[in-house]
Design a protein around this motif. Structure first.
Motif, PDB file in Angstrom:
ATOM      1  N   PHE A  72      54.862 -36.602  37.996  1.00  0.00           N
ATOM      2  CA  PHE A  72      56.193 -36.928  37.490  1.00  0.00           C
ATOM      3  C   PHE A  72      57.228 -36.458  38.513  1.00  0.00           C
ATOM      4  N   TRP A  73      58.126 -37.359  38.867  1.00  0.00           N
ATOM      5  CA  TRP A  73      59.140 -37.058  39.876  1.00  0.00           C
ATOM      6  C   TRP A  73      60.483 -37.478  39.303  1.00  0.00           C
ATOM      7  N   GLU A  95      56.239 -32.616  38.892  1.00  0.00           N
ATOM      8  CA  GLU A  95      55.147 -31.989  38.151  1.00  0.00           C
ATOM      9  C   GLU A  95      53.856 -32.734  38.413  1.00  0.00           C
ATOM     10  N   ALA A  96      52.794 -31.979  38.674  1.00  0.00           N
ATOM     11  CA  ALA A  96      51.440 -32.517  38.785  1.00  0.00           C
ATOM     12  C   ALA A  96      50.616 -31.894  37.672  1.00  0.00           C
ATOM     13  N   ARG A  97      49.936 -32.735  36.912  1.00  0.00           N
ATOM     14  CA  ARG A  97      49.197 -32.244  35.735  1.00  0.00           C
ATOM     15  C   ARG A  97      47.765 -32.786  35.768  1.00  0.00           C
ATOM     16  N   LEU A  98      46.802 -31.858  35.880  1.00  0.00           N
ATOM     17  CA  LEU A  98      45.385 -32.206  35.848  1.00  0.00           C
ATOM     18  C   LEU A  98      44.880 -32.052  34.423  1.00  0.00           C
ATOM     19  N   PHE A 325      59.969 -40.959  37.747  1.00  0.00           N
ATOM     20  CA  PHE A 325      58.919 -41.868  38.192  1.00  0.00           C
ATOM     21  C   PHE A 325      57.570 -41.293  37.769  1.00  0.00           C
ATOM     22  N   VAL A 326      56.717 -42.166  37.233  1.00  0.00           N
ATOM     23  CA  VAL A 326      55.463 -41.742  36.609  1.00  0.00           C
ATOM     24  C   VAL A 326      54.292 -42.404  37.324  1.00  0.00           C
ATOM     25  N   LEU A 327      53.299 -41.609  37.685  1.00  0.00           N
ATOM     26  CA  LEU A 327      52.064 -42.119  38.279  1.00  0.00           C
ATOM     27  C   LEU A 327      50.895 -41.374  37.660  1.00  0.00           C
ATOM     28  N   GLY A 328      49.896 -42.125  37.210  1.00  0.00           N
ATOM     29  CA  GLY A 328      48.715 -41.516  36.618  1.00  0.00           C
ATOM     30  C   GLY A 328      47.438 -42.164  37.117  1.00  0.00           C
TER      31      GLY A 328
END
Length: 333
Positions: A72-73, A95-98, A325-328
């Motif tokens: 998330f940016w 944020e980076a979420r594993l 901005f969302v990337l998964g």
């Protein structure tokens, strides 16, 4: 659909029975391959991101092990003042979420653990967002009056400065663990208990300094092999945290609703709305209720990987970040 297939199975003739059986199995396989179409998101407000408000949770218990990474940016630039309160926020968040999740055999009980890493500070998005607003004639709010790519968060109440952040910070955020039970029903529906542990740091906006607990229901219904609707409803109990503790509320309600359509091969387009109640007692918009729209899509590769791309906008203007901005990336094993 299933009633029609059952009727065909009862018609004499092996061809019709085999065709119906194949279609039924194909539909079942399609529904099993990827139940969850929703974006895995939550409000990225830097003054709330340390609390245990739940992310989007799975609507079904996975058959095996699965993992995903969500990025998330976001960017926020605002100045708010009302009554005896004044708030200034000029910050970029990343944020980076594993996430790892699985199930306990065939019990219908699943587990999940989330490991987040969060950054709040200056950034590089300001010039891009300014250009975007210029091209589409969108209001620029306080951005034009603020320095680009700087960090500044300040909150004053009754003449006393309660919050003053002038430097970037990052670190491990609060870890979240969850256990869920898939409820036997025609609609895919799972109840989850999530617990966010105080592994972050309130001074760095990576945690709240307290343990937060959520109860929620996540559901999805396939209207056809192409169309799906999904939603989530949650109640979150917030422990007594270290960030504006005298204004923090103990209960926050949140909900989500969305729709997804498969448009071409394994490409789906989707949109969802996330809403929550206020976590603070305040008359300022950024500290009160919020409504966020996320639009984009996902692509499922033949190898089993799924890619999500989206962008979130604050429908309730200046109640959440201007843009995220969302990337998964997800894989099932």
């Amino acid at each position: 659909m299933r009633a029609a297939l059952l009727t065909l199975l009862l018609i004499p003739g092996g061809v019709l029975a085999d065709a119906a059986s194949d279609e039924d199995e194909a539909l079942d396989a399609c529904l099993r391959c990827d139940f969850d179409h929703a974006f895995v998101v939550r409000d990225q407000n830097p003054l709330l991101s340390g609390f245990g408000l739940p992310m989007t949770m799975p609507t079904s218990v996975p058959y095996g092990l699965s993992g995903r990474i969500d990025l998330f940016w976001g960017s926020t630039a605002l100045v708010q003042e009302r009554g005896n309160e004044a708030l200034f926020v000029d910050a970029e968040t990343r944020e980076a979420r594993l996430t790892l999740q699985g199930s306990f055999m065939d019990t219908g009980i699943g587990w999940q653990i989330q490991l987040p890493y969060r950054y709040t500070g200056g950034g590089t998005l300001d010039s891009f967002i300014d250009g975007w607003h210029d091209v589409f004639g969108l209001p620029d709010g306080a951005r034009s009056a603020l320095p680009r790519d700087q960090i500044g968060i300040s909150y004053t109440r009754a003449g006393t400065r309660r919050l003053n952040i002038g430097s970037s910070a990052s670190g491990l955020a609060d870890i979240q663990v969850a256990i869920g039970y898939e409820i036997p029903t025609e609609t895919t529906l799972t109840a989850w208990l999530t617990i966010e542990l105080p592994t972050g740091d309130a001074d760095k906006l990576t945690g709240s300094g307290a343990t937060d607990v959520s109860l929620l229901l996540a559901g999805q219904r396939h209207l056809s092999t192409r169309w799906s609707v999904f939603g989530q409803a949650a109640a979150t109990y917030l422990g007594e945290g270290d960030l504006l503790p005298d204004q923090q509320r103990s209960l926050v309600w949140s909900g989500m609703a969305g729709v997804s359509v498969e448009t071409w091969r394994n490409l789906s387009l989707k949109a969802q709305i996330d809403a929550r109640t206020a976590a603070y007692d305040s008359d300022l918009g950024f500290l009160s209720d919020a409504i966020v729209l996320t639009v984009g899509g996902d692509y499922r590769f033949e190898s089993g990987w799924r890619l999500d791309l989206g962008v979130s906008e604050d429908l309730a203007v200046e109640h959440s970040p201007d843009v995220v901005f969302v990337l998964g990336i997800k894989q099932d094993w």
